[in-house]
Design an enzyme around this catalytic site. Structure first.
Site, mmCIF file in Angstrom:
data_model
loop_
_atom_site.group_PDB
_atom_site.id
_atom_site.type_symbol
_atom_site.label_atom_id
_atom_site.label_comp_id
_atom_site.label_asym_id
_atom_site.label_seq_id
_atom_site.Cartn_x
_atom_site.Cartn_y
_atom_site.Cartn_z
ATOM 1 N N ASP A 109 17.060 -56.091 -2.376
ATOM 2 C CA ASP A 109 17.402 -55.429 -1.127
ATOM 3 C C ASP A 109 18.903 -55.260 -0.957
ATOM 4 O O ASP A 109 19.380 -54.191 -0.595
ATOM 5 C CB ASP A 109 16.794 -56.195 0.067
ATOM 6 C CG ASP A 109 17.079 -57.702 0.034
ATOM 7 O OD1 ASP A 109 17.835 -58.165 -0.836
ATOM 8 O OD2 ASP A 109 16.517 -58.415 0.893
ATOM 9 N N ASP A 112 25.122 -59.295 -1.848
ATOM 10 C CA ASP A 112 26.114 -59.876 -0.947
ATOM 11 C C ASP A 112 27.181 -60.542 -1.809
ATOM 12 O O ASP A 112 28.140 -59.895 -2.224
ATOM 13 C CB ASP A 112 25.384 -60.844 -0.005
ATOM 14 C CG ASP A 112 26.279 -61.451 1.053
ATOM 15 O OD1 ASP A 112 27.482 -61.143 1.068
ATOM 16 O OD2 ASP A 112 25.783 -62.235 1.876
ATOM 17 N N LYS A 140 27.288 -55.084 0.074
ATOM 18 C CA LYS A 140 28.296 -55.373 1.092
ATOM 19 C C LYS A 140 29.687 -55.230 0.507
ATOM 20 O O LYS A 140 29.962 -55.699 -0.602
ATOM 21 C CB LYS A 140 28.117 -56.791 1.616
ATOM 22 C CG LYS A 140 26.996 -56.883 2.613
ATOM 23 C CD LYS A 140 27.003 -58.194 3.343
ATOM 24 C CE LYS A 140 25.799 -58.275 4.246
ATOM 25 N NZ LYS A 140 25.617 -59.623 4.805
ATOM 26 N N PHE A 163 25.617 -58.556 9.181
ATOM 27 C CA PHE A 163 24.277 -59.039 8.850
ATOM 28 C C PHE A 163 23.246 -58.013 9.299
ATOM 29 O O PHE A 163 23.144 -57.693 10.486
ATOM 30 C CB PHE A 163 24.000 -60.392 9.504
ATOM 31 C CG PHE A 163 22.740 -61.018 8.987
ATOM 32 C CD1 PHE A 163 22.730 -61.663 7.757
ATOM 33 C CD2 PHE A 163 21.560 -60.943 9.707
ATOM 34 C CE1 PHE A 163 21.556 -62.225 7.248
ATOM 35 C CE2 PHE A 163 20.378 -61.499 9.207
ATOM 36 C CZ PHE A 163 20.385 -62.141 7.987
ATOM 37 N N VAL A 164 22.493 -57.494 8.334
ATOM 38 C CA VAL A 164 21.529 -56.435 8.644
ATOM 39 C C VAL A 164 20.100 -56.906 8.455
ATOM 40 O O VAL A 164 19.828 -57.812 7.649
ATOM 41 C CB VAL A 164 21.771 -55.181 7.774
ATOM 42 C CG1 VAL A 164 23.040 -54.465 8.190
ATOM 43 C CG2 VAL A 164 21.811 -55.516 6.291
ATOM 44 N N ARG A 176 11.352 -57.474 9.018
ATOM 45 C CA ARG A 176 11.276 -56.747 7.745
ATOM 46 C C ARG A 176 10.610 -55.390 7.918
ATOM 47 O O ARG A 176 10.836 -54.476 7.141
ATOM 48 C CB ARG A 176 10.461 -57.548 6.723
ATOM 49 C CG ARG A 176 11.095 -58.858 6.302
ATOM 50 C CD ARG A 176 10.394 -59.381 5.051
ATOM 51 N NE ARG A 176 10.637 -60.790 4.806
ATOM 52 C CZ ARG A 176 11.702 -61.263 4.159
ATOM 53 N NH1 ARG A 176 12.631 -60.431 3.715
ATOM 54 N NH2 ARG A 176 11.847 -62.547 3.963
HETATM 55 P P1 5GP Z 1 23.731 -62.886 -2.747
HETATM 56 O O1 5GP Z 1 23.161 -63.834 -3.750
HETATM 57 O O2 5GP Z 1 24.143 -61.552 -3.302
HETATM 58 O O3 5GP Z 1 24.803 -63.518 -1.913
HETATM 59 O O4 5GP Z 1 22.607 -62.679 -1.675
HETATM 60 C C1 5GP Z 1 21.647 -61.731 -1.762
HETATM 61 C C2 5GP Z 1 20.490 -62.116 -0.866
HETATM 62 O O5 5GP Z 1 20.960 -62.647 0.378
HETATM 63 C C3 5GP Z 1 19.686 -60.900 -0.510
HETATM 64 O O6 5GP Z 1 18.628 -60.708 -1.424
HETATM 65 C C4 5GP Z 1 19.184 -61.239 0.873
HETATM 66 O O7 5GP Z 1 17.989 -61.972 0.774
HETATM 67 C C5 5GP Z 1 20.250 -62.126 1.461
HETATM 68 N N1 5GP Z 1 21.196 -61.362 2.305
HETATM 69 C C6 5GP Z 1 22.505 -61.095 2.047
HETATM 70 N N2 5GP Z 1 23.055 -60.376 3.046
HETATM 71 C C7 5GP Z 1 22.074 -60.168 3.953
HETATM 72 C C8 5GP Z 1 22.025 -59.456 5.206
HETATM 73 O O8 5GP Z 1 22.977 -58.861 5.725
HETATM 74 N N3 5GP Z 1 20.820 -59.480 5.849
HETATM 75 C C9 5GP Z 1 19.718 -60.117 5.353
HETATM 76 N N4 5GP Z 1 18.618 -60.054 6.064
HETATM 77 N N5 5GP Z 1 19.733 -60.774 4.173
HETATM 78 C C10 5GP Z 1 20.894 -60.799 3.483
HETATM 79 MG MG MG Z 2 16.594 -61.503 -1.183
#
Ligand code: 5GP
Ligand code: MG
Length: 190
Positions: A109, A112, A140, A163-164, A176
């Site tokens: 999805d 981040d 992001k 945060f979305v 969701r």
């Molecule tokens: P990363 O490992 O890239 O930091 O995190 C990715 C995961 O963090 C995504 O698959 C998601 O589950 C969660 N995540 C990161 N940013 C957001 C956000 O703005 N909203 C939501 N709902 N989940 C996020």
């Molecule tokens: Mg995820």
């Protein structure tokens, strides 16, 4: 629709247009790879959706990929419970074991910090696939340094560091099912 205030960041019509564009681009690129390698096996392309957040994105996108493919899901938890801060990624269960020689597309999805996808890509590469692509709906725009620096081949939208939720993304398991991608107003107060 929701009981909390929210602002629409990306409306459903824009999501639909972009997802169909991404799907057609992915299909074109995969087809080029398959043709270059002279492959005709029906199980050559493997989509790996990262549950749960990618389910709406994957469901919509694969309808634009006119190729034989199989799908193997993986589950990663990174934001357990009611929080909007990253707690690091953990793979739940095993990765599909038969990726050698195949064209793998990992779909998530949102990117981040990139930790989740960097970990998955590393594990997939250990199996010597023919190719690995990363496809995310959202990325992001945050400063990225060090080892988690990862450039996805396909990005739906670059968004600011907010945060979305919606279109598969949750807050504490909720929202969701929202058709638009929205910013929650003050999620900690929900
Ligand atoms: P990363 O490992 O890239 O930091 O995190 C990715 C995961 O963090 C995504 O698959 C998601 O589950 C969660 N995540 C990161 N940013 C957001 C956000 O703005 N909203 C939501 N709902 N989940 C996020
Ligand atoms: Mg995820």
């Amino acid at each position: 629709m929701t009981k909390v205030a929210h602002t629409v960041l990306i409306p459903r019509s824009q999501i639909a247009d972009r997802v169909s564009e991404l799907g057609r681009q992915l299909a074109k690129d995969l087809r080029a790879d398959l043709e270059a390698m002279g492959e005709s096996e029906p199980h050559e392309v493997v989509i790996i959706p990262v549950l749960v957040g990618s389910i709406l994105f994957v469901a919509d996108l694969v309808r634009h990929v006119d190729l034989n493919m199989s799908m193997r899901v993986v589950t990663v938890s990174s934001y357990p419970g009611a929080t909007t801060e990253s707690k690091g990624a953990a793979l739940k269960g095993a990765l599909p074991p038969d990726l050698a020689g195949r064209h793998v597309v990992i779909m998530d999805d949102i990117l981040d910090t990139g930790n989740t996808l960097a970990m998955l890509k590393r594990l997939v590469l250990e199996q010597n696939p023919a190719s690995v692509r990363i496809c995310v709906m959202l990325r992001k725009e945050i400063p990225r340094e060090g080892e988690a620096d990862l450039t996805p081949e396909y990005v739906g939208f670059d968004i600011p560091d907010v945060f979305v939720v919606g279109y598969g993304l949750d807050y504490d398991g909720l929202y969701r099912n929202l058709p638009d991608i929205v910013i929650l107003e003050d999620p900690e107060s929900v």
